[in-house]
Design a protein around this motif. Structure first.
Motif, short mmCIF file in Angstrom:
data_model
loop_
_atom_site.label_atom_id
_atom_site.label_comp_id
_atom_site.label_asym_id
_atom_site.label_seq_id
_atom_site.Cartn_x
_atom_site.Cartn_y
_atom_site.Cartn_z
N ASP A 11 0.83 -1.21 0.00
CA ASP A 11 0.00 0.00 0.00
C ASP A 11 0.87 1.26 0.00
O ASP A 11 0.58 2.22 -0.71
N ASP A 36 -7.55 10.25 -10.39
CA ASP A 36 -7.55 10.16 -8.93
C ASP A 36 -6.90 8.84 -8.52
O ASP A 36 -6.58 8.00 -9.35
N PHE A 37 -6.67 8.67 -7.23
CA PHE A 37 -5.93 7.51 -6.73
C PHE A 37 -6.57 6.19 -7.14
O PHE A 37 -5.91 5.29 -7.64
N ASP A 38 -7.88 6.08 -6.93
CA ASP A 38 -8.57 4.82 -7.24
C ASP A 38 -8.49 4.47 -8.72
O ASP A 38 -8.25 3.32 -9.09
N THR A 39 -8.67 5.45 -9.58
CA THR A 39 -8.59 5.22 -11.02
C THR A 39 -7.18 4.86 -11.43
O THR A 39 -6.97 3.95 -12.24
N ILE A 41 -4.83 3.41 -9.61
CA ILE A 41 -4.52 2.05 -9.15
C ILE A 41 -5.26 1.03 -10.01
O ILE A 41 -4.68 0.02 -10.43
N ALA A 42 -6.53 1.27 -10.30
CA ALA A 42 -7.30 0.33 -11.11
C ALA A 42 -6.70 0.19 -12.51
O ALA A 42 -6.63 -0.92 -13.06
N LYS A 45 -2.74 -1.40 -11.90
CA LYS A 45 -2.47 -2.33 -10.80
C LYS A 45 -1.54 -3.47 -11.20
O LYS A 45 -0.60 -3.78 -10.48
#
Length: 68
Positions: A11, A36-39, A41-42, A45
């Motif tokens: 993480d 953004d962070f979630d996008t 990482i997705a 990844k």
């Protein structure tokens, strides 16, 4: 519940890579295109996990004295 959550090394690695990405976006491209962070990482990844595995293997070799 947040008190019991543990921050894993992967993480922290993801957060550092996102920080590098944001810095690159700030210096080299338009901030409007920044994810953004979630996008982020997705989208990345699989690549990030491969980088993390490579880094951990190198660290392990350094610790064991295989690399000088």
């Amino acid at each position: 519940m947040l008190d019991k959550m543990k921050t894993r090394k992967i993480d922290v690695f993801f957060m550092r890579k996102f920080d590098e990405y944001c810095n690159d976006q700030l210096h080299y491209t338009n901030l409007a295109d920044q994810k953004d962070f979630d996008t982020y990482i997705a989208t990345n990844k699989k690549f990030l996990v491969a980088l993390y595995v490579q880094q951990r293997r190198l660290e392990r070799k350094l610790i064991n004295g295989e690399i000088k």
